[in-house]
Design a protein around this motif. Structure first.
Motif, PDB file in Angstrom:
ATOM      1  N   VAL A  72      23.511 -21.860 -52.895  1.00 40.45           N
ATOM      2  CA  VAL A  72      23.953 -22.741 -53.975  1.00 40.45           C
ATOM      3  C   VAL A  72      25.322 -22.300 -54.475  1.00 40.45           C
ATOM      4  CG1 VAL A  72      23.517 -23.334 -56.401  1.00 40.45           C
ATOM      5  CG2 VAL A  72      21.675 -23.517 -54.718  1.00 40.45           C
ATOM      6  N   GLU A  73      25.466 -21.009 -54.728  1.00 43.80           N
ATOM      7  CA  GLU A  73      26.748 -20.496 -55.247  1.00 43.80           C
ATOM      8  C   GLU A  73      27.868 -20.754 -54.252  1.00 43.80           C
ATOM      9  OE1 GLU A  73      28.377 -16.316 -57.091  1.00 43.80           O
ATOM     10  OE2 GLU A  73      26.314 -16.908 -57.529  1.00 43.80           O
ATOM     11  N   ARG A  74      27.621 -20.472 -52.992  1.00 40.85           N
ATOM     12  CA  ARG A  74      28.660 -20.707 -51.971  1.00 40.85           C
ATOM     13  C   ARG A  74      29.035 -22.185 -51.876  1.00 40.85           C
ATOM     14  NH1 ARG A  74      26.484 -16.451 -47.895  1.00 40.85           N
ATOM     15  NH2 ARG A  74      28.033 -14.821 -48.274  1.00 40.85           N
ATOM     16  N   ASN A  75      28.036 -23.053 -51.842  1.00 44.54           N
ATOM     17  CA  ASN A  75      28.320 -24.486 -51.713  1.00 44.54           C
ATOM     18  C   ASN A  75      29.118 -25.006 -52.895  1.00 44.54           C
ATOM     19  OD1 ASN A  75      27.051 -24.768 -49.233  1.00 44.54           O
ATOM     20  ND2 ASN A  75      25.110 -25.401 -50.113  1.00 44.54           N
ATOM     21  N   TRP A  76      28.767 -24.611 -54.090  1.00 40.29           N
ATOM     22  CA  TRP A  76      29.479 -25.114 -55.259  1.00 40.29           C
ATOM     23  C   TRP A  76      30.874 -24.513 -55.372  1.00 40.29           C
ATOM     24  CZ3 TRP A  76      28.658 -29.502 -57.413  1.00 40.29           C
ATOM     25  CH2 TRP A  76      27.383 -30.063 -57.392  1.00 40.29           C
ATOM     26  N   VAL A  77      31.068 -23.292 -54.914  1.00 43.64           N
ATOM     27  CA  VAL A  77      32.423 -22.724 -54.888  1.00 43.64           C
ATOM     28  C   VAL A  77      33.279 -23.516 -53.903  1.00 43.64           C
ATOM     29  CG1 VAL A  77      33.759 -20.703 -54.127  1.00 43.64           C
ATOM     30  CG2 VAL A  77      31.880 -20.432 -55.756  1.00 43.64           C
ATOM     31  N   ARG A  78      32.719 -23.862 -52.757  1.00 43.53           N
ATOM     32  CA  ARG A  78      33.466 -24.706 -51.804  1.00 43.53           C
ATOM     33  C   ARG A  78      33.764 -26.063 -52.430  1.00 43.53           C
ATOM     34  NH1 ARG A  78      30.132 -22.147 -47.803  1.00 43.53           N
ATOM     35  NH2 ARG A  78      28.653 -23.866 -47.833  1.00 43.53           N
ATOM     36  N   TYR A 120      24.338 -11.902 -50.938  1.00 46.39           N
ATOM     37  CA  TYR A 120      24.474 -12.386 -52.316  1.00 46.39           C
ATOM     38  C   TYR A 120      25.650 -11.707 -53.002  1.00 46.39           C
ATOM     39  CZ  TYR A 120      22.886 -13.861 -57.002  1.00 46.39           C
ATOM     40  OH  TYR A 120      22.784 -14.400 -58.257  1.00 46.39           O
ATOM     41  N   ALA A 121      25.803 -10.405 -52.790  1.00 47.39           N
ATOM     42  CA  ALA A 121      26.926  -9.671 -53.391  1.00 47.39           C
ATOM     43  C   ALA A 121      28.260 -10.218 -52.881  1.00 47.39           C
ATOM     44  CB  ALA A 121      26.809  -8.181 -53.095  1.00 47.39           C
ATOM     45  N   GLU A 122      28.313 -10.551 -51.599  1.00 46.58           N
ATOM     46  CA  GLU A 122      29.539 -11.114 -51.022  1.00 46.58           C
ATOM     47  C   GLU A 122      29.863 -12.473 -51.652  1.00 46.58           C
ATOM     48  OE1 GLU A 122      30.431 -13.027 -46.788  1.00 46.58           O
ATOM     49  OE2 GLU A 122      29.961 -10.880 -46.670  1.00 46.58           O
ATOM     50  N   ALA A 123      28.847 -13.317 -51.802  1.00 48.43           N
ATOM     51  CA  ALA A 123      29.063 -14.626 -52.438  1.00 48.43           C
ATOM     52  C   ALA A 123      29.503 -14.450 -53.891  1.00 48.43           C
ATOM     53  CB  ALA A 123      27.789 -15.458 -52.368  1.00 48.43           C
ATOM     54  N   ALA A 124      28.895 -13.501 -54.588  1.00 43.94           N
ATOM     55  CA  ALA A 124      29.251 -13.242 -55.993  1.00 43.94           C
ATOM     56  C   ALA A 124      30.705 -12.789 -56.110  1.00 43.94           C
ATOM     57  CB  ALA A 124      28.314 -12.190 -56.585  1.00 43.94           C
ATOM     58  N   LEU A 125      31.130 -11.932 -55.217  1.00 48.18           N
ATOM     59  CA  LEU A 125      32.516 -11.464 -55.239  1.00 48.18           C
ATOM     60  C   LEU A 125      33.472 -12.642 -55.047  1.00 48.18           C
ATOM     61  CD1 LEU A 125      34.611  -9.193 -55.311  1.00 48.18           C
ATOM     62  CD2 LEU A 125      34.255  -8.915 -52.852  1.00 48.18           C
ATOM     63  N   ARG A 126      33.165 -13.516 -54.116  1.00 47.35           N
ATOM     64  CA  ARG A 126      34.012 -14.687 -53.856  1.00 47.35           C
ATOM     65  C   ARG A 126      34.079 -15.588 -55.091  1.00 47.35           C
ATOM     66  NH1 ARG A 126      37.845 -17.611 -52.759  1.00 47.35           N
ATOM     67  NH2 ARG A 126      37.673 -19.400 -51.401  1.00 47.35           N
ATOM     68  N   THR A 127      32.947 -15.825 -55.709  1.00 45.87           N
ATOM     69  CA  THR A 127      32.913 -16.653 -56.922  1.00 45.87           C
ATOM     70  C   THR A 127      33.742 -16.012 -58.025  1.00 45.87           C
ATOM     71  OG1 THR A 127      30.715 -17.481 -56.375  1.00 45.87           O
ATOM     72  CG2 THR A 127      31.418 -17.693 -58.676  1.00 45.87           C
ATOM     73  N   ASP A 128      33.531 -14.727 -58.251  1.00 47.93           N
ATOM     74  CA  ASP A 128      34.237 -14.025 -59.327  1.00 47.93           C
ATOM     75  C   ASP A 128      35.748 -14.040 -59.098  1.00 47.93           C
ATOM     76  OD1 ASP A 128      31.683 -13.572 -60.238  1.00 47.93           O
ATOM     77  OD2 ASP A 128      31.774 -11.390 -60.062  1.00 47.93           O
ATOM     78  N   GLU A 129      36.167 -13.854 -57.853  1.00 44.65           N
ATOM     79  CA  GLU A 129      37.599 -13.909 -57.539  1.00 44.65           C
ATOM     80  C   GLU A 129      38.158 -15.297 -57.827  1.00 44.65           C
ATOM     81  OE1 GLU A 129      37.641 -12.655 -53.449  1.00 44.65           O
ATOM     82  OE2 GLU A 129      37.786 -10.524 -53.999  1.00 44.65           O
ATOM     83  N   LEU A 130      37.410 -16.333 -57.448  1.00 45.85           N
ATOM     84  CA  LEU A 130      37.867 -17.698 -57.689  1.00 45.85           C
ATOM     85  C   LEU A 130      37.990 -17.963 -59.187  1.00 45.85           C
ATOM     86  CD1 LEU A 130      38.616 -20.525 -56.658  1.00 45.85           C
ATOM     87  CD2 LEU A 130      36.177 -21.094 -56.840  1.00 45.85           C
TER      88      LEU A 130
END
Length: 189
Positions: A72-78, A120-130
Motif C-alpha cells: 500500500v505504501e509503495r503504491n501510494w508513493v508511486r 517494509y523498512a525499505e519502503a518506509a525509507l523511500r516514503t520518508d525521503e519523498l
C-alpha cells in the motif's frame, strides 16, 4: 528451520540516514513512524511460521499484514509521483489479479519475517525521503479507477500521506488482535 526475529533487531531505518523533514512534514512522518513501530512490534520474538499463522476467523497473519502495508505504501508513493497510472485499474481486474493481490496478506513459501520487515523498512525509507523532499504537499493527482474512488476525485500528496497513516494504523490494530490470538502478547497494556 525458522529464525526468531527479536525486538532489538533493526527493522526500520534511522531517520538520520535521510533528508530532514520539518514542520508539518515532520509531524506527518512522526505519526507514521509511531504506527509503523506498533505494527512491527507485533512481530517481536516470532518465528517465520508464527508470522504466517492465521489466528482469527479471517485470512490475516502478521507477516501478511506487513506485506500488505508495504505494498500500500509503495503504491501510494508511486501515485504521488506518477498519478493514477502507477495504480492498477481496479475496475478491470480479473479473478487472477485479485488472487495475486490476496497474496499480499499471506506469508508465501520462501518468505521470511526478517525479509518482510526489511522490505517494509525499505519502503518506509523511500516514503520518508519523498515526504522530506517533495516540493509541494498540495500537488494533487486524479484518483485511480476503483469502485471505492469518488468519480473525478483528486488527492493531494498530503491526503495520500494521511491515507497511508490511516492504513498503517488500521492494520496495526488488526495485527495486535492477530498477535493476541496467537500467544496473548499485546502491543500495549
Amino acid at each position: 528451520m525458522s529464525e526468531t526475529v527479536t525486538a532489538d533487531e533493526p527493522t526500520t531505518h534511522d531517520p538520520a540516514d535521510g533528508p530532514t523533514a520539518t514542520g508539518e512534514r515532520a509531524d506527518l512522518l512522526e505519526v507514521l513512524a509511531k504506527h509503523r513501530g506498533f505494527l512491527r512490534f507485533t512481530t517481536r520474538d516470532l518465528t517465520d511460521e508464527q508470522a504466517g499463522q492465521r489466528t482469527t476467523a479471517g485470512e490475516l497473519c502478521l507477516g501478511g499484514l506487513i506485506k500488505h502495508v508495504t505494498a500500500v505504501e509503495r503504491n501510494w508513493v508511486r501515485f504521488i509521483l506518477d498519478g493514477p497510472s502507477a495504480m492498477p485499474d481496479f475496475t478491470r481486474m480479473t479473478e487472477a489479479d485479485w488472487a495475486r493481490r490476496a497474496d499480499e496478506f499471506r506469508m508465501l513459501p520462501g518468505e521470511t519475517l526478517a525479509g518482510v520487515l526489511a522490505d517494509y523498512a525499505e519502503a518506509a525509507l523511500r516514503t520518508d525521503e519523498l515526504v522530506a523532499t517533495l516540493p509541494d504537499l498540495d500537488a494533487a493527482q486524479p484518483l485511480p479507477d476503483a469502485p471505492w474512488s469518488e468519480p473525478g476525485g483528486r488527492w493531494s500528496a498530503r491526503r495520500v500521506l494521511l491515507h497511508i497513516i490511516a492504513e498503517t494504523t488500521q492494520h496495526a490494530g488488526h495485527a495486535d488482535i492477530v498477535r493476541e490470538s496467537l500467544d496473548d502478547a499485546k502491543t500495549m497494556g
